[in-house]
Scaffold this active site. Sequence first.
Site, mmCIF file in Angstrom:
data_model
loop_
_atom_site.group_PDB
_atom_site.id
_atom_site.type_symbol
_atom_site.label_atom_id
_atom_site.label_comp_id
_atom_site.label_asym_id
_atom_site.label_seq_id
_atom_site.Cartn_x
_atom_site.Cartn_y
_atom_site.Cartn_z
ATOM 1 N N SER A 145 2.744 -2.263 4.815
ATOM 2 C CA SER A 145 3.350 -0.948 4.218
ATOM 3 C C SER A 145 3.585 -0.323 5.624
ATOM 4 O O SER A 145 2.946 -0.138 6.781
ATOM 5 C CB SER A 145 2.385 -0.132 3.312
ATOM 6 O OG SER A 145 3.043 1.318 3.098
ATOM 7 N N TYR A 158 -5.131 3.755 1.133
ATOM 8 C CA TYR A 158 -4.060 2.627 0.936
ATOM 9 C C TYR A 158 -3.580 2.482 2.222
ATOM 10 O O TYR A 158 -3.017 1.237 2.720
ATOM 11 C CB TYR A 158 -2.945 3.352 -0.157
ATOM 12 C CG TYR A 158 -1.667 2.576 -0.137
ATOM 13 C CD1 TYR A 158 -1.824 1.349 -1.086
ATOM 14 C CD2 TYR A 158 -0.438 2.403 0.560
ATOM 15 C CE1 TYR A 158 -0.778 0.498 -1.254
ATOM 16 C CE2 TYR A 158 0.531 1.719 0.483
ATOM 17 C CZ TYR A 158 0.488 0.712 -0.464
ATOM 18 O OH TYR A 158 1.529 -0.169 -0.546
#
Length: 262
Positions: A145, A158
């Site tokens: 990401s 995350y």
Amino acid sequence: MMELSGIASKVALVTGAAQGIGAAVARTLAEAGALVAAADRNTERLGTAVTKLEADGLTARGYPVDVSDSAAVDALVRLVEDEQGPVDILVNAAGVLHTGSIVELPDRHWSEVFSVNAGGVFNVSRAVARRMIPRRRGTIVTVASNAAGVPRVNMAAYAASKAASAQFTRCLGLELAGHGIRCNVVSPGSTDTPMLRTMLGEHTDPAFAVEGSLAAYRVGIPLRKLAQPSDVADAVAFLVSDQAGHITMHDIYVDGGAALHV
């Protein structure tokens, strides 16, 4: 997408293949002629995704697995190779998201995010790499990401887990390079997936991510659009193809410029 070689007839193990980016990767590789082993812990959605691929004349089999369980992963890789042949392509796309302030984040959320997003990448990559090494061929791509490189409010678990998975994959690439095995990372930004819609909230237009938020220190997306899962899948397909044959330990950001390449 450009014509890519080196994918047809290869066994491609794709985790997180039941929906979102993982499902798009499974479809893109299957359309390029790969024999897709689609893995996910959500058996119902996985079955639906595989049925759709088969209905379109594509080759895919579903394999339920929890990537955070190393013994289950070892059994999965053994089963896939017994049923379909050597895994030459691995795409780590399984991931979970829990958001919230760091000081309020429950232990269980931190643990689950790391056990899947980082631990799962380790478990599956290790199991596959052990088999790739004696064959001296193969390619591994981890879907990370852009949050791995850009701090995000309320996304610490995350972001940290994705940073771990990205750096792990680069280290893996360094260790496996001498065996002719390439390892790369694709880092999406805001992509129109169920995960994004969950993060933004049921009543929030996903286009909100395009505009950014001064309060959350998000600059928005310079290309003025969300990524589609197929955009990310196309980057993955390129990296596993012969056209990327001299690329390893690289991280491609597919985020419309949102990270500003900082």
